[in-house]
Design a protein around this motif. Structure first.
Motif, PDB file in Angstrom:
ATOM      1  N   ARG A 419       0.866  -1.190   0.000  1.00 29.02           N
ATOM      2  CA  ARG A 419       0.000   0.000   0.000  1.00 29.02           C
ATOM      3  C   ARG A 419       0.901   1.237   0.000  1.00 29.02           C
ATOM      4  N   PRO A 420       1.498   1.542  -1.139  1.00 28.29           N
ATOM      5  CA  PRO A 420       2.496   2.626  -1.179  1.00 28.29           C
ATOM      6  C   PRO A 420       1.944   3.985  -0.766  1.00 28.29           C
ATOM      7  N   GLN A 421       0.685   4.255  -1.064  1.00 29.59           N
ATOM      8  CA  GLN A 421       0.140   5.563  -0.699  1.00 29.59           C
ATOM      9  C   GLN A 421       0.017   5.724   0.816  1.00 29.59           C
ATOM     10  N   ASP A 422      -0.236   4.618   1.510  1.00 30.56           N
ATOM     11  CA  ASP A 422      -0.339   4.684   2.973  1.00 30.56           C
ATOM     12  C   ASP A 422       0.998   5.053   3.603  1.00 30.56           C
ATOM     13  N   VAL A 423       2.087   4.433   3.125  1.00 32.01           N
ATOM     14  CA  VAL A 423       3.387   4.739   3.733  1.00 32.01           C
ATOM     15  C   VAL A 423       3.850   6.137   3.345  1.00 32.01           C
ATOM     16  N   LEU A 424       3.506   6.585   2.140  1.00 32.23           N
ATOM     17  CA  LEU A 424       3.832   7.968   1.760  1.00 32.23           C
ATOM     18  C   LEU A 424       3.146   8.957   2.690  1.00 32.23           C
ATOM     19  N   LYS A 425       1.903   8.693   2.992  1.00 29.75           N
ATOM     20  CA  LYS A 425       1.148   9.583   3.882  1.00 29.75           C
ATOM     21  C   LYS A 425       1.785   9.609   5.274  1.00 29.75           C
TER      22      LYS A 425
END
Length: 595
Positions: A419-425
């Protein structure tokens, strides 16, 4: 043999021509002062002449000068020769296997104009399949390929095997030892031409194939690999087939004999990759064992994928005393590996990379596994410790990478996460994860263990790069896996490696004889590594693996911080030599101390 080789300028249409007047005019070569018949020309046919030499005429015969008797010819104008031999580049060479007619085909009809004698070698200027084009005495001729066999020149790079079960030999002090076989119909690249032999690379060995069982090849049938160094070596447990997989289909192209070792260039699942005749080949893992050698490269950004590969090799190499187990999975489904090294009934435990940016601890743990196993196999010492003696008494368990998702984030970035967007956030939108300590859900795994967990201080309020303890103890699968794994064993001691500060945590509320025992061993580790023992008053408040181990298992646990302080980033790889020197004996020392 003595012959006069023609230059490029010689191989061209002659200005002098003769017509043969004898029924059969022999062609001779001067070999060391003796005339040897190489074939003959036919009555009534015209030929080009290079020069006159007394009673002889010199003619062009392939790439050499040959001789015919002048008295058996008469001068002519050469007008009947429609296709004259210009300066055409040779494409190969043949040996004539029987007396063979040479034909002119300039008019579309095959007209005999000469014969090559059996055993003559000759250059070819064009390969037309069933017919071979050649230069003969100033004109273009054709011979049928069925009466010839291809032969090699030193410049030829490739060969095709034309017989069944052709051996590959190694030269051991002048004795030829069969080490494998090549396969009929397959192409190979040779290293060099050596008399009657092709020298080839056979999985990192210098080996030889008899030329007589081969013919020159263009090498178009395979994708050539190029020079690839082998990192480690295998030994065949049985005669093992080597397969080509360049087309997606396994095609046998060589074998290696039982007991012979080859270099390994890569692994893919159950297949071992090696190089034979500059071709990439694959051997089934079940048919080989690995020879003891250095496997781990600790002076690199050491990834989860590389760890998996190295563990597979190490288990194959040292299967008698090294086991690899899976004790759980990370949030993103990566395996958590535990390695048992040794045969002893007593056990100690070493782990690394609870914190993602501290992956230098995985480098250290994997190098320990590699070097301890190598020393065990060879029966040598590491420092003052005889490795086999220690590990026959006490087995060491290792979990090299507790936090594979977090380590992958630091090394490879957000796209390594499911879940790349979660870790970016959680990382404030930044793609730079160099300072990330947590797992992929933003939980600090070394604040997850049930040792004063409810009273932990200095916690982040939300999931993120560091210091968030989670919603409850053991909420994260990585910590729960280590917790469950520990409870299934009776470890006499534990070491949980972290990365920065050159200090040693050792205390968590021990008292009495437990305190005395643990402090004594901590002092020995401190004296060996040079790390300062953290005072009891400054020790952790709980939540860490070592804290929990000390409080519940009532056995010593240590948290060494490996490197000079590096800040909120991975430890520079240049520090590894120092770290290794300080810690190389620690596992063996702790194992030998625990009675």
């Amino acid at each position: 043999m003595f012959s006069i080789l023609l230059t490029a300028d010689d191989v061209q249409a002659s200005e002098k021509y003769v017509t043969v007047t004898a029924e059969r005019l022999s062609i001779y070569e001067n070999q060391n002062g003796q005339l040897v018949e190489m074939g003959h020309l036919l009555k009534g046919m015209e030929y080009g002449v290079i020069a006159e030499s007394g009673n002889w005429l010199e003619i062009q015969y392939g790439d050499r000068r040959a001789y015919i008797l002048k008295a058996a010819t008469t001068s002519s104008d050469g007008k009947s020769i429609i296709k004259k031999s210009g300066n055409k580049k040779e494409v190969g060479a043949i040996e004539v296997t029987e007396d063979t007619t040479i034909y002119d085909n300039a008019t579309g009809a095959l007209i005999p104009f000469g014969v090559m004698k059996k055993g003559v070698s000759y250059p070819v200027i064009n390969d037309l399949g069933n017919w071979l084009e050649v230069h003969v005495a100033g004109r273009i001729g054709y011979i049928h390929s069925s009466t010839t066999k291809k032969i090699f020149s030193p410049a030829d790079r490739y060969f095709k095997v034309v017989r069944d079960n052709v051996p590959i030999y190694e030269n051991r002090n002048g004795t030829l030892i069969e080490v494998g076989r090549v396969v009929k119909g397959m192409d190979y690249e040779r290293v060099k031409d050596i008399g009657n032999w092709h020298q080839i690379d056979f999985g990192g060995r210098t080996a030889f194939v008899l030329k007589q069982a081969t013919e020159p090849s263009a090498g178009k049938a395979v994708t050539w690999q190029g020079n690839v160094a082998g990192k480690y070596s295998l030994q065949a447990k049985e005669d093992a087939t080597i397969y080509d997989n360049s087309t997606g289909k396994l095609v046998p192209f060589a074998t290696v004999k039982k007991g012979i070792s080859l270099n390994v260039t890569n692994m893919s699942g159950n297949w071992i990759e090696t190089i034979v005749g500059n071709r990439k080949g694959y051997i089934y893992i079940g048919s080989v064992t690995f020879l003891p050698t250095d496997v781990v490269n600790p002076k690199t950004v050491y990834t989860y994928t590389q760890m998996q590969r190295d563990l597979t090799i190490l288990e194959k190499m040292y299967g008698d005393f090294l086991e690899v187990h899976t004790i759980g999975q990370s949030v993103d489904g990566r395996h958590l590996y535990a390695v048992k090294l040794g045969k002893g009934k007593k056990e100690i435990f070493i782990n690394g990379s609870h914190h993602a940016r501290e992956y230098i601890s995985t480098n250290l743990v994997m190098e320990k596994i590699d070097q301890y196993a190598y020393s065990y196999a060879r029966g040598t010492k590491i420092g003052a410790y005889h490795t086999r003696t220690v590990l026959d008494d006490t087995a060491i368990w290792f979990v090299p990478m507790v936090n594979p998702d977090g380590v992958s984030l630091v090394q490879l970035g957000h796209k390594s996460a499911k879940r790349p967007q979660d870790v970016l956030k959680m990382n404030g939108g930044s793609t730079n994860f160099a300072s990330w300590k947590a797992n992929v859900r933003g939980v600090d795994l070394n604040k997850q263990y049930p040792a004063n967990w409810n009273n932990l201080c200095c916690n982040a309020r939300y999931p993120g790069p560091e210091n968030y303890k989670g919603t409850k103890a053991l909420s994260e699968p990585e910590a729960k896996a280590l917790y469950d794994f520990t409870l299934k064993h009776n470890f006499r001691a534990a070491i949980s490696y972290h990365s920065s500060g050159e200090i040693l945590y050792w205390y968590f509320k021990q008292q009495g004889s437990q305190l005395q025992r643990d402090e004594k061993l901590a002092r020995k580790i401190s004296n060996t590594t040079g790390y300062s023992m953290v005072p009891k008053s400054a020790s952790g408040t709980g939540g860490g693996y070592s804290d929990w181990f000390i409080s519940t298992q009532k056995m010593p646990a240590f948290t060494p911080e490996l490197s000079p302080y590096a800040g909120r980033q991975p430890v520079p790889l240049k520090n590894f030599d120092r770290i290794w020197k300080q810690n190389v004996t620690i596992g063996l020392m702790v194992a030998s101390e625990m009675k």
